[in-house]
Scaffold this motif. Sequence first.
Motif, PDB file in Angstrom:
ATOM      1  N   SER A 152      -4.082 -31.005 -52.433  1.00 38.94           N
ATOM      2  CA  SER A 152      -5.427 -30.536 -52.737  1.00 38.94           C
ATOM      3  C   SER A 152      -6.056 -29.888 -51.500  1.00 38.94           C
ATOM      4  CB  SER A 152      -6.294 -31.719 -53.189  1.00 38.94           C
ATOM      5  OG  SER A 152      -7.585 -31.275 -53.554  1.00 38.94           O
ATOM      6  N   PRO A 153      -6.860 -28.844 -51.690  1.00 41.20           N
ATOM      7  CA  PRO A 153      -7.550 -28.224 -50.546  1.00 41.20           C
ATOM      8  C   PRO A 153      -8.763 -29.043 -50.113  1.00 41.20           C
ATOM      9  CG  PRO A 153      -8.090 -27.069 -52.563  1.00 41.20           C
ATOM     10  CD  PRO A 153      -7.073 -28.128 -52.933  1.00 41.20           C
ATOM     11  N   ARG A 154      -9.654 -28.420 -49.368  1.00 45.92           N
ATOM     12  CA  ARG A 154     -10.888 -29.015 -48.842  1.00 45.92           C
ATOM     13  C   ARG A 154     -10.610 -30.201 -47.913  1.00 45.92           C
ATOM     14  NH1 ARG A 154     -14.488 -29.937 -53.950  1.00 45.92           N
ATOM     15  NH2 ARG A 154     -12.470 -30.281 -54.948  1.00 45.92           N
ATOM     16  N   SER A 155     -11.074 -31.387 -48.246  1.00 46.17           N
ATOM     17  CA  SER A 155     -10.980 -32.518 -47.318  1.00 46.17           C
ATOM     18  C   SER A 155      -9.540 -32.877 -46.990  1.00 46.17           C
ATOM     19  CB  SER A 155     -11.697 -33.737 -47.900  1.00 46.17           C
ATOM     20  OG  SER A 155     -13.081 -33.513 -47.982  1.00 46.17           O
ATOM     21  N   GLU A 156      -8.650 -32.804 -47.978  1.00 49.86           N
ATOM     22  CA  GLU A 156      -7.253 -33.143 -47.706  1.00 49.86           C
ATOM     23  C   GLU A 156      -6.632 -32.139 -46.740  1.00 49.86           C
ATOM     24  OE1 GLU A 156      -4.780 -34.170 -51.006  1.00 49.86           O
ATOM     25  OE2 GLU A 156      -6.437 -35.032 -52.151  1.00 49.86           O
ATOM     26  N   ALA A 157      -6.884 -30.858 -46.971  1.00 52.52           N
ATOM     27  CA  ALA A 157      -6.356 -29.834 -46.069  1.00 52.52           C
ATOM     28  C   ALA A 157      -6.990 -29.938 -44.684  1.00 52.52           C
ATOM     29  CB  ALA A 157      -6.600 -28.445 -46.653  1.00 52.52           C
ATOM     30  N   ALA A 158      -8.278 -30.302 -44.626  1.00 52.32           N
ATOM     31  CA  ALA A 158      -8.948 -30.485 -43.335  1.00 52.32           C
ATOM     32  C   ALA A 158      -8.328 -31.650 -42.566  1.00 52.32           C
ATOM     33  CB  ALA A 158     -10.443 -30.714 -43.551  1.00 52.32           C
ATOM     34  N   ALA A 159      -7.967 -32.712 -43.283  1.00 53.43           N
ATOM     35  CA  ALA A 159      -7.328 -33.864 -42.636  1.00 53.43           C
ATOM     36  C   ALA A 159      -5.994 -33.453 -42.028  1.00 53.43           C
ATOM     37  CB  ALA A 159      -7.124 -34.988 -43.649  1.00 53.43           C
ATOM     38  N   ILE A 160      -5.208 -32.664 -42.750  1.00 49.78           N
ATOM     39  CA  ILE A 160      -3.929 -32.177 -42.226  1.00 49.78           C
ATOM     40  C   ILE A 160      -4.150 -31.304 -40.994  1.00 49.78           C
ATOM     41  CG2 ILE A 160      -1.959 -30.674 -42.714  1.00 49.78           C
ATOM     42  CD1 ILE A 160      -1.694 -33.318 -44.110  1.00 49.78           C
ATOM     43  N   ALA A 161      -5.157 -30.424 -41.054  1.00 47.37           N
ATOM     44  CA  ALA A 161      -5.420 -29.513 -39.936  1.00 47.37           C
ATOM     45  C   ALA A 161      -5.779 -30.274 -38.669  1.00 47.37           C
ATOM     46  CB  ALA A 161      -6.538 -28.532 -40.307  1.00 47.37           C
ATOM     47  N   VAL A 162      -6.661 -31.254 -38.802  1.00 45.81           N
ATOM     48  CA  VAL A 162      -7.076 -32.034 -37.627  1.00 45.81           C
ATOM     49  C   VAL A 162      -5.921 -32.876 -37.114  1.00 45.81           C
ATOM     50  CG1 VAL A 162      -8.642 -33.827 -36.799  1.00 45.81           C
ATOM     51  CG2 VAL A 162      -9.489 -32.037 -38.348  1.00 45.81           C
ATOM     52  N   ALA A 163      -5.162 -33.491 -38.006  1.00 46.87           N
ATOM     53  CA  ALA A 163      -4.031 -34.317 -37.597  1.00 46.87           C
ATOM     54  C   ALA A 163      -2.994 -33.482 -36.860  1.00 46.87           C
ATOM     55  CB  ALA A 163      -3.407 -34.998 -38.814  1.00 46.87           C
ATOM     56  N   ASN A 164      -2.683 -32.292 -37.368  1.00 49.04           N
ATOM     57  CA  ASN A 164      -1.718 -31.422 -36.694  1.00 49.04           C
ATOM     58  C   ASN A 164      -2.206 -31.023 -35.311  1.00 49.04           C
ATOM     59  OD1 ASN A 164       0.124 -31.437 -38.795  1.00 49.04           O
ATOM     60  ND2 ASN A 164      -0.605 -29.523 -39.700  1.00 49.04           N
ATOM     61  N   LYS A 165      -3.489 -30.722 -35.202  1.00 52.58           N
ATOM     62  CA  LYS A 165      -4.058 -30.331 -33.905  1.00 52.58           C
ATOM     63  C   LYS A 165      -3.932 -31.457 -32.893  1.00 52.58           C
ATOM     64  CE  LYS A 165      -8.342 -28.525 -31.870  1.00 52.58           C
ATOM     65  NZ  LYS A 165      -9.749 -28.121 -32.138  1.00 52.58           N
ATOM     66  N   ARG A 166      -4.004 -32.696 -33.368  1.00 48.59           N
ATOM     67  CA  ARG A 166      -3.905 -33.855 -32.480  1.00 48.59           C
ATOM     68  C   ARG A 166      -2.463 -34.328 -32.277  1.00 48.59           C
ATOM     69  NH1 ARG A 166      -9.018 -37.895 -33.416  1.00 48.59           N
ATOM     70  NH2 ARG A 166     -10.667 -36.306 -33.323  1.00 48.59           N
ATOM     71  N   GLY A 167      -1.514 -33.631 -32.905  1.00 47.09           N
ATOM     72  CA  GLY A 167      -0.121 -34.006 -32.739  1.00 47.09           C
ATOM     73  C   GLY A 167       0.294 -35.219 -33.541  1.00 47.09           C
ATOM     74  N   MET A 168      -0.437 -35.535 -34.587  1.00 49.40           N
ATOM     75  CA  MET A 168      -0.129 -36.690 -35.428  1.00 49.40           C
ATOM     76  C   MET A 168       0.878 -36.299 -36.509  1.00 49.40           C
ATOM     77  SD  MET A 168      -4.125 -37.777 -35.793  1.00 49.40           S
ATOM     78  CE  MET A 168      -3.878 -38.702 -37.299  1.00 49.40           C
ATOM     79  N   GLY A 169       1.566 -37.287 -37.068  1.00 42.25           N
ATOM     80  CA  GLY A 169       2.453 -37.048 -38.189  1.00 42.25           C
ATOM     81  C   GLY A 169       1.665 -36.792 -39.448  1.00 42.25           C
ATOM     82  N   THR A 170       2.170 -35.879 -40.291  1.00 42.82           N
ATOM     83  CA  THR A 170       1.484 -35.551 -41.536  1.00 42.82           C
ATOM     84  C   THR A 170       2.497 -35.391 -42.666  1.00 42.82           C
ATOM     85  OG1 THR A 170       1.533 -33.206 -40.901  1.00 42.82           O
ATOM     86  CG2 THR A 170      -0.497 -34.411 -40.460  1.00 42.82           C
ATOM     87  N   LEU A 171       2.087 -35.785 -43.868  1.00 40.82           N
ATOM     88  CA  LEU A 171       2.912 -35.590 -45.066  1.00 40.82           C
ATOM     89  C   LEU A 171       1.999 -35.244 -46.226  1.00 40.82           C
ATOM     90  CD1 LEU A 171       5.952 -37.574 -46.327  1.00 40.82           C
ATOM     91  CD2 LEU A 171       4.006 -37.291 -47.879  1.00 40.82           C
ATOM     92  N   ALA A 172       2.366 -34.221 -46.983  1.00 41.25           N
ATOM     93  CA  ALA A 172       1.624 -33.827 -48.182  1.00 41.25           C
ATOM     94  C   ALA A 172       2.544 -33.945 -49.393  1.00 41.25           C
ATOM     95  CB  ALA A 172       1.102 -32.392 -48.066  1.00 41.25           C
ATOM     96  N   MET A 173       2.052 -34.582 -50.439  1.00 40.30           N
ATOM     97  CA  MET A 173       2.799 -34.703 -51.686  1.00 40.30           C
ATOM     98  C   MET A 173       2.311 -33.632 -52.657  1.00 40.30           C
ATOM     99  SD  MET A 173       2.804 -38.856 -52.208  1.00 40.30           S
ATOM    100  CE  MET A 173       1.018 -39.042 -52.042  1.00 40.30           C
TER     101      MET A 173
END
Length: 431
Positions: free
Chosen positions: A150-171
Amino acid sequence: MAKRLLFVTYGGGHAHMVYPVVHALRQSAAFRSGLLDMQVLALPAAIQAFRTRGLDCLSFKDFVDPLLDAAALAWGVELAKIHHAPTTGVEYGDSVAYLGLCYQDLVERHGETGAARLIAERGRHAFFPVSVMERVFDRLQTDFVVTTNSPRSEAAAIAVANKRGMGTLAMTDLFTGLGGYLIKARNITFLNPTAQQMFLGDGLVDPSISSFYCTGNPAFDRIFERPCARNPMWMAAHFPQVGARSVVLHADMPAWWSPVLKRSYFKTDEDTLTELQACHAATLSNGAVYLVRPHPSQNRALYQSWLKGRTDAFLAADCDLHELLSHTDLLLARTTTVGLQATLMHRRVLQLEAALHPDLPLAAMGVAWGSRGMNHLPEEIGHALADEEGFTRILAQIRTQLPAASAAFKIADIILNKLCLPCEMHIGAME
């Protein structure tokens, strides 16, 4: 030290994808041993889905500072006058917090004039609350983030996590993405290889930044856990008029993606009535009983009015969907997920005007019959009801093309691997 995992999800089918994975992870040795800490950040429409299943969740309301966010809450109150719907089961305070914090983020990034223009043009689709996600991650000290597509908040969470070098997974859920945005999670799961190829073809994922996994969709796991056997008492209790006749169920929907228009096509009431008439007449021409199940967002009164005086036609809106499909001889559907659920249950499906629906290619995959058009429905319904040889081929394709086991446990193990937890900490290791 425990690894800290955060799920971020909207409601509807998105929440139904997330909570099976949460349940699966709770069965892992890592969770039981205290090496894994899990939190769910539920966007407003998802909150009830988790709490009714005994799972605690956080909401935007938990991250509001009444003093520092006074302006945000004021904006939230104003926006709630338009966007809050009490009938959805969302609490007013959750709506105000979500709308207000998201709008405050718009103001911070675009200024008050820009934020007002964006919300006027795009409504809630303008939200991309990176500042809220930064606040959440700072508070929770998150190590890994899981979302759906889903876009919006979910996509924002991925963007911030990637910027911080965190692991991310989207289903991902079906065969195409929502909103047409590039999913930038480092790991992405798909229903099957066809879905993976469609996301790639549509430019919604990038193999240079993401690892791909074909796992199935956890929202459908419950299908494999329930029997599909017919119970004559169930049909007699819900539709006693059917007797021994065949049952054709029409799963309606309000809109679908048009590959010609390159946007969603929204049906008018006239479109809906024309489709009902065609499906009903074609069903009756084959001596079967017609049941119709509108989408929850469709106006039920329209169907109730149309059904008055109709021969062998009944509304099937309130009964359990799994039971209904178990007692259906043929499903008529376009791109609703009911069609995919029926194929996973090994039911007969005829996809209406199949050439119009490449985004849910049930007929193209060979897991359903495809209708050429409404004028051909009488013969096509008759063929689908009687074609045993064709149904044998369809069942073979279903077993080849679609998952036949739980996706949640597969995805849970991927997450545990990405968190670098040892194998003995994975699912079933303490069984």
